[in-house]
Motif scaffolding. Sequence first.
Motif, PDB file in Angstrom:
ATOM      1  N   ILE A 294      28.512  11.642  -4.427  1.00  0.00           N
ATOM      2  CA  ILE A 294      29.761  12.021  -5.110  1.00  0.00           C
ATOM      3  C   ILE A 294      30.657  10.805  -5.287  1.00  0.00           C
ATOM      4  O   ILE A 294      31.226  10.588  -6.364  1.00  0.00           O
ATOM      5  N   VAL A 295      30.769   9.989  -4.243  1.00  0.00           N
ATOM      6  CA  VAL A 295      31.596   8.771  -4.328  1.00  0.00           C
ATOM      7  C   VAL A 295      31.064   7.848  -5.412  1.00  0.00           C
ATOM      8  O   VAL A 295      31.830   7.278  -6.208  1.00  0.00           O
TER       9      VAL A 295
ATOM     10  N   GLY B 273      34.843   6.825 -13.391  1.00  0.00           N
ATOM     11  CA  GLY B 273      36.083   6.089 -13.577  1.00  0.00           C
ATOM     12  C   GLY B 273      35.876   4.796 -14.356  1.00  0.00           C
ATOM     13  O   GLY B 273      36.651   4.459 -15.259  1.00  0.00           O
TER      14      GLY B 273
ATOM     15  N   SER C 287      32.293  18.304  -7.756  1.00  0.00           N
ATOM     16  CA  SER C 287      31.157  17.382  -7.783  1.00  0.00           C
ATOM     17  C   SER C 287      30.236  17.651  -8.965  1.00  0.00           C
ATOM     18  O   SER C 287      29.794  16.721  -9.646  1.00  0.00           O
TER      19      SER C 287
ATOM     20  N   ILE D  15      31.780  16.334 -12.127  1.00  0.00           N
ATOM     21  CA  ILE D  15      31.762  14.872 -12.167  1.00  0.00           C
ATOM     22  C   ILE D  15      30.367  14.366 -12.520  1.00  0.00           C
ATOM     23  O   ILE D  15      30.213  13.442 -13.328  1.00  0.00           O
ATOM     24  N   HIS D  16      29.348  14.965 -11.930  1.00  0.00           N
ATOM     25  CA  HIS D  16      27.968  14.599 -12.262  1.00  0.00           C
ATOM     26  C   HIS D  16      27.693  14.823 -13.751  1.00  0.00           C
ATOM     27  O   HIS D  16      27.082  13.979 -14.424  1.00  0.00           O
TER      28      HIS D  16
ATOM     29  N   VAL E  50      31.899   9.414  -8.847  1.00  0.00           N
ATOM     30  CA  VAL E  50      33.326   9.288  -9.172  1.00  0.00           C
ATOM     31  C   VAL E  50      33.631   7.864  -9.625  1.00  0.00           C
ATOM     32  O   VAL E  50      34.340   7.645 -10.621  1.00  0.00           O
ATOM     33  N   THR E  51      33.094   6.881  -8.887  1.00  0.00           N
ATOM     34  CA  THR E  51      33.300   5.475  -9.249  1.00  0.00           C
ATOM     35  C   THR E  51      32.721   5.170 -10.624  1.00  0.00           C
ATOM     36  O   THR E  51      33.364   4.511 -11.454  1.00  0.00           O
TER      37      THR E  51
END
Length: 443
Positions: free
Chosen positions: A282-283, A290, A126, A129-130, A286-287
Amino acid sequence: MDHGQNESEPRRSGSFSHISSTNSSLRRRSLNRLGSSHREIDDDSVSEAGDIGDRAFDSKRHSGSGGLMFSFDNLEENVVLPIQEHSFKESQLDVVASPLPNVILLNKDQNEECKKDLPWLLTYISSRIHLAGLGILGVLTRYLLEKLFGPQVIGATGDHSYMYIDLAPNMLGSFLMGWFGAVFKGYISNFSPELAVGLTTGYLGSLTTFSGWNQKMLELSVDGQWVFSFLGFLLGLFLVAYSFIFGVETAKGLKWVFKRTNLSSKCGFSQVNNIMSRVILIVVMVTMLGLLWGVSVTLLKKDFDDDNSTSYLWFGCIVGPIGVWIRFYLAQLNGQGLGKTQMMKWMPFGTLIANVAAACIMAAFATIKKSVNDKHFNTVATGIQFGLCGCLSTVSTFIAEFAAMRESKHPWRAYAYAFTTMIISFALGTLIFSVPVWVKGWS
């Protein structure tokens, strides 16, 4: 407690006495750490004022804020103090008043809920990703600000001026660092420690760039404009430093308004982070990551073949997160000093290495671009300079550390740190870029 208290509540009286004693001890520890004035900061910790990498998530040393809450913030306002299990029965009040302002007291069930945390691997993924997603947003924001304040629109900055092209992003990033890296970082960390680090290390670190600043000064010196080069460093340091100070002061003013109106409580700013909110975040991240990578790859394929001038931007967005991740790992060196004796512990070596390395890589690619006359190579090289080097280096963290040192017992260390970074970067850049340009006679 009031001496006229009902005899039927001796247990509660005892627990409040215990809590009051605990709070007094907590207050003393907080004040000892923060200092009673701006000039009493712990000199062994100022190098951690910006970022400390993975150590930001070590709850034993830090409260998830990702950095030292030096004198610009007050830790007491974000403390969550669990009630001792023996203090109250489970049937008693869930939340009770506390003698220490703004401290939330939780019962056993709530305390157990607060102890829950994301699995280590999920927290690790996480945080990366952040950093990546918000880092790309920082790259895009820097590009837009360069175009807005550059010669084509406002004309306030330029490539051949000491008002260098990255000045506006560096000033805005330093201003926002005063908000999200000094005053409000604790509040954000209460919601999500990964978001707090992502905003400061990821977004603001990528919005600002030291390597771009250094390269523009090198290019001025190559053209013989040594005075402009000197003014660019001196004026640039002054402007970003005061942008950070202005950010801190305005954030403290807004924080005062929150206190007066009790807006922070109404909006839930004082609530403790919970698992569900962090999973949702987090979702979302991630979106977003992407989409940003997908759009960047698509537009790069389209613009690369057409030799579009924006193709380097999309390549920079793809490789930018690599620079953020490297800087995040290097930040673990901040506050560690040199050798077993931890010499010069006050020097943030992680940030220093990141800025100097990025400046050298940028200078090297600038030299290669002079010798290789190929549009496609120039696109890749410029993308690496703008994305990877721009994200690897940072002004916002650099200036936060500079400000913390100025508020310490040895303010001279701030200038030693700043000029060490600038002199080493400029000297190595001269060897890598300026000398070959002079020798080869490149224009």
